[in-house]
Scaffold this active site. Structure first.
Site, PDB file in Angstrom:
ATOM      1  CB  ALA A  74      -0.953   0.000   1.188  1.00 34.76           C
ATOM      2  CB  THR A  75       4.227   2.089   1.292  1.00 34.91           C
ATOM      3  OG1 THR A  75       3.917   1.807   2.658  1.00 34.91           O
ATOM      4  CG2 THR A  75       5.184   3.259   1.205  1.00 34.91           C
ATOM      5  CG  ASN A 155      -3.180   3.353  10.182  1.00 33.76           C
ATOM      6  OD1 ASN A 155      -3.781   4.284   9.665  1.00 33.76           O
ATOM      7  ND2 ASN A 155      -1.955   3.472  10.653  1.00 33.76           N
ATOM      8  CD  GLN A 183      -5.213  -1.266   8.906  1.00 33.49           C
ATOM      9  OE1 GLN A 183      -5.842  -2.184   9.405  1.00 33.49           O
ATOM     10  NE2 GLN A 183      -3.902  -1.139   9.064  1.00 33.49           N
ATOM     11  CB  ALA A 204      -1.376  -9.160   0.042  1.00 35.97           C
ATOM     12  CG  HIS A 205       1.217  -6.939   5.131  1.00 33.37           C
ATOM     13  ND1 HIS A 205       1.297  -6.520   6.430  1.00 33.37           N
ATOM     14  CD2 HIS A 205       1.508  -5.857   4.374  1.00 33.37           C
ATOM     15  CE1 HIS A 205       1.637  -5.235   6.452  1.00 33.37           C
ATOM     16  NE2 HIS A 205       1.765  -4.811   5.213  1.00 33.37           N
ATOM     17  CB  THR A 241      10.536  -9.434 -12.973  1.00 39.37           C
ATOM     18  OG1 THR A 241      11.408  -9.189 -14.071  1.00 39.37           O
ATOM     19  CG2 THR A 241      10.013 -10.852 -13.022  1.00 39.37           C
ATOM     20  CB  CYS A 327       3.817   2.765  10.114  1.00 37.97           C
ATOM     21  SG  CYS A 327       2.916   1.452   9.363  1.00 37.97           S
TER      22      CYS A 327
END
Ligand code: PMP
Length: 387
Positions: A74-75, A155, A183, A204-205, A241, A327
């Protein structure tokens, strides 16, 4: 006996679902083709990416696969959205609007437009629940405004914004609306058409997928320019890639949610409510931050007056949680989000974020409530008398 801490830091990151790992494994071992290669292994990788793109598109109700651009998280998606869209519309001298409670990656991307591209920037304030009001967004717009960035769910305090109303302000004026949805995407809350956003950042995490992969949703027709160029991957918007195993994992994690293969958000909400009521009962004076209803189901931000949250967590080796967002911890500064909703620096420093997810159990909740209450009472013995 389980000696691992009870994990209450799911807003920082979530454990990888075992089905996601299973989907990824072939692409970490035998299926190592480069999706751009014109042979069988390359085609297998390209097909896997195509499937994952569809799965992520389905998660957020995007119309078509090309609207999904895979990024490293997301960053990066926030940077691509804010810099890429603003600069495509106006290379210099434009105006952007964001809010006082954004993730640092959004604030940093906005700052870049100011520092390097002659942009001006307005921060819209939030109310005591952390809600942005559409009228304030409207008041911040100028004839030079090209983009508005408002996060979907916060968040730290979990508040969920009324994006549809904000889109009602931006869309008629032709202003691009971006949302950082890192989120909320895992909560079945994100329908990009319904919300009316043009750009949405995903990670994804936060939804039991792997770390280091995310995506930017780019509504068809939205002007945007690449920040990273070279091999032309991702429809020319993100060269390099692709991280095939991670993309496959992201797709699999999204698919588990859209096919209801995992416990529903209502279960998480019930567990969060149980933790909240147990802690509020045990710790008089404690208050909950964020909106009472428009709040992520797994979020619990608690202010415990008279207690340094860091001291509390230091006394709780059996619990993995944070004082603010992962963060910004370590910066030493009281959270800008908590300050924006009106907390004093002392109140902000007395705030813990406990975040739960579908892997949290009722036993986790009950044990965590007991451990936290006991530790809080040792730091503030008066609580022991009043409880
Ligand atoms: N935005 C929000 C709201 C977040 O919570 C996070 C993760 N802490 C990010 C952006 C950054 O996501 P990533 O780790 O995928 O770069």
């Amino acid at each position: 006996m389980n000696t691992r801490p009870i994990y209450l830091d799911h807003q920082a990151t979530t454990p990888l679902d075992e089905n996601v790992l299973e989907a990824m494994l072939p692409f970490l071992t035998s299926e190592y083709g480069n999706p751009s290669s014109p042979h069988a292994r390359g085609r297998t990788a390209a097909r896997a990416i195509h499937t994952a793109r569809r799965q992520v598109a389905d998660l957020i109700a995007a119309e078509s696969e090309p609207e999904i651009v895979f990024t490293s998280g997301a960053t990066e998606a926030n940077h691509l959205a804010i810099l890429g869209a603003a600069l495509a519309i106006r290379p210099s001298g434009g105006h952007i609007v964001t809010t006082a409670i954004e993730h640092r990656s959004v604030l940093a991307a906005c700052r870049r437009l100011v520092d390097h591209h002659g942009y001006t920037l307005s921060h819209v304030d939030v109310d005591a629940y952390g809600l942005v009001h559409a009228a304030d967004v409207a008041a911040a717009l100028t004839p030079d405004t090209v983009l508005v960035s408002v996060m979907h769910a916060n968040n730290e305090i979990g508040t969920i914004q009324r994006l549809t109303t904000i889109a009602g302000i931006t869309a008629p004026r032709g202003v691009v609306l971006h949302t950082d949805a890192a989120q909320s995407a895992g909560c079945g809350l994100l329908d990009v058409a319904e919300l009316g956003v043009d750009l949405a950042s995903l990670s994804a995490h936060k939804l039991h997928g792997p770390q280091g992969i995310g995506a930017l949703y780019v509504r068809g027709g939205t002007r945007i320019t690449a920040l990273q160029t070279g091999g032309g991957q991702e429809h020319g918007l993100r060269a390099g890639t692709p991280n095939v195993p991670a993309i496959v994992g992201f797709g699999a994690a999204a698919h588990l949610i859209t096919t209801d293969a995992v416990p529903p958000p209502t279960r998480t909400r019930a567990l969060r409510d149980r933790l909240q009521s147990r802690l509020l009962a045990a710790l008089p004076g404690a208050t909950v931050n964020g909106h009472p209803h428009r709040r992520l189901q797994g979020n619990l931000s608690l202010t415990l007056p008279g207690i340094e949250a860091q001291d509390l967590l230091d006394r709780l080796p059996g619990i993995a949680a944070t004082t603010g967002s992962a963060c910004s911890t370590g910066s030493g500064e009281p959270s800008h989000v908590l300050r924006a909703i009106g907390l004093t620096p002392d109140q902000a420093r007395a705030t813990v974020r406990l975040s739960i997810s579908r892997t949290t159990t009722e036993t986790d909740i009950d044990q965590a409530a007991d451990l936290i209450s006991r530790a809080a009472r040792t730091l503030r013995p008066a609580l022991a008398d009043s409880a």
